[in-house]
Design a protein around this motif. Structure first.
Motif, PDB file in Angstrom:
ATOM      1  N   GLY A 271      47.098  38.375 -28.008  1.00 47.96           N
ATOM      2  CA  GLY A 271      47.178  37.512 -27.091  1.00 47.96           C
ATOM      3  C   GLY A 271      48.476  37.113 -26.927  1.00 47.96           C
ATOM      4  O   GLY A 271      49.574  37.959 -27.282  1.00 47.96           O
ATOM      5  N   ASN A 272      49.111  36.284 -26.067  1.00 45.67           N
ATOM      6  CA  ASN A 272      50.042  36.068 -25.559  1.00 45.67           C
ATOM      7  C   ASN A 272      50.798  34.982 -26.514  1.00 45.67           C
ATOM      8  O   ASN A 272      50.426  33.899 -26.760  1.00 45.67           O
ATOM      9  N   GLN A 273      51.776  35.406 -27.590  1.00 43.54           N
ATOM     10  CA  GLN A 273      52.082  34.676 -28.601  1.00 43.54           C
ATOM     11  C   GLN A 273      53.592  34.028 -28.254  1.00 43.54           C
ATOM     12  O   GLN A 273      54.071  33.287 -29.029  1.00 43.54           O
ATOM     13  N   GLU A 274      54.078  34.139 -26.784  1.00 47.13           N
ATOM     14  CA  GLU A 274      55.111  33.404 -26.508  1.00 47.13           C
ATOM     15  C   GLU A 274      55.055  32.024 -26.440  1.00 47.13           C
ATOM     16  O   GLU A 274      54.011  31.678 -25.821  1.00 47.13           O
ATOM     17  N   ILE A 275      56.097  31.143 -26.772  1.00 38.56           N
ATOM     18  CA  ILE A 275      55.945  29.868 -26.700  1.00 38.56           C
ATOM     19  C   ILE A 275      56.469  29.276 -25.270  1.00 38.56           C
ATOM     20  O   ILE A 275      57.510  29.994 -25.230  1.00 38.56           O
ATOM     21  N   PRO A 276      55.687  28.583 -24.764  1.00 36.17           N
ATOM     22  CA  PRO A 276      56.019  28.351 -23.208  1.00 36.17           C
ATOM     23  C   PRO A 276      57.636  27.391 -23.499  1.00 36.17           C
ATOM     24  O   PRO A 276      57.767  26.770 -24.257  1.00 36.17           O
TER      25      PRO A 276
END
Length: 129
Positions: free
Chosen positions: A101-106
């Motif tokens: 998944g997308n693990q970047e913190i917004p």
């Protein structure tokens, strides 16, 4: 050559469908049905029944199907129905799913206090206080 058919039925299947697999046997094969089911034929049979039914068929289940079919062939039955309780292929393979998944913190967006107005001389309570 005589056609022999085994039909797989899934226990508790709402559609109650049968998934057939057919073999043409000659007289010698009819008299010795155990010799027919080599590893190659068993594997092909498993793949075909898995694709038709959408259920996971492991080694134990394919051996059950084959042994029931061999018994029926020896007794002279041309149609065999085997009912098994099998898990769906999707459910059986769910453990193998690797989705990072997308693990970047917004990015943090600072709140806009410009439109907050005091009520009766005090600021309203803020969500983040």
């Amino acid at each position: 050559m005589v056609k022999y058919k085994v039909s797989l039925k899934i226990k508790d299947d709402p559609d109650a469908q049968e998934y057939p697999y057919i073999l043409d046997l000659n007289l010698n094969q009819e008299n010795n049905p155990k010799q027919i089911f080599t590893a190659e034929i068993s594997q092909r049979m498993r793949e075909i029944l898995q694709n038709k039914s959408g259920c996971k068929i492991d080694t134990t289940n394919i051996n059950r199907i084959i042994s029931a079919w061999v018994e029926d062939i020896q007794e002279g039955y041309r149609d065999t129905i085997v009912i098994l309780d099998l898990p769906l292929l999707i459910a059986a393979n769910i453990k193998n799913v690797c989705e990072g998944g997308n693990q970047e913190i917004p990015p943090l967006i600072p709140p806009d206090f410009g439109e907050i107005e005091p009520h009766v001389g005090a600021f309203p309570p803020l969500i983040f206080s």
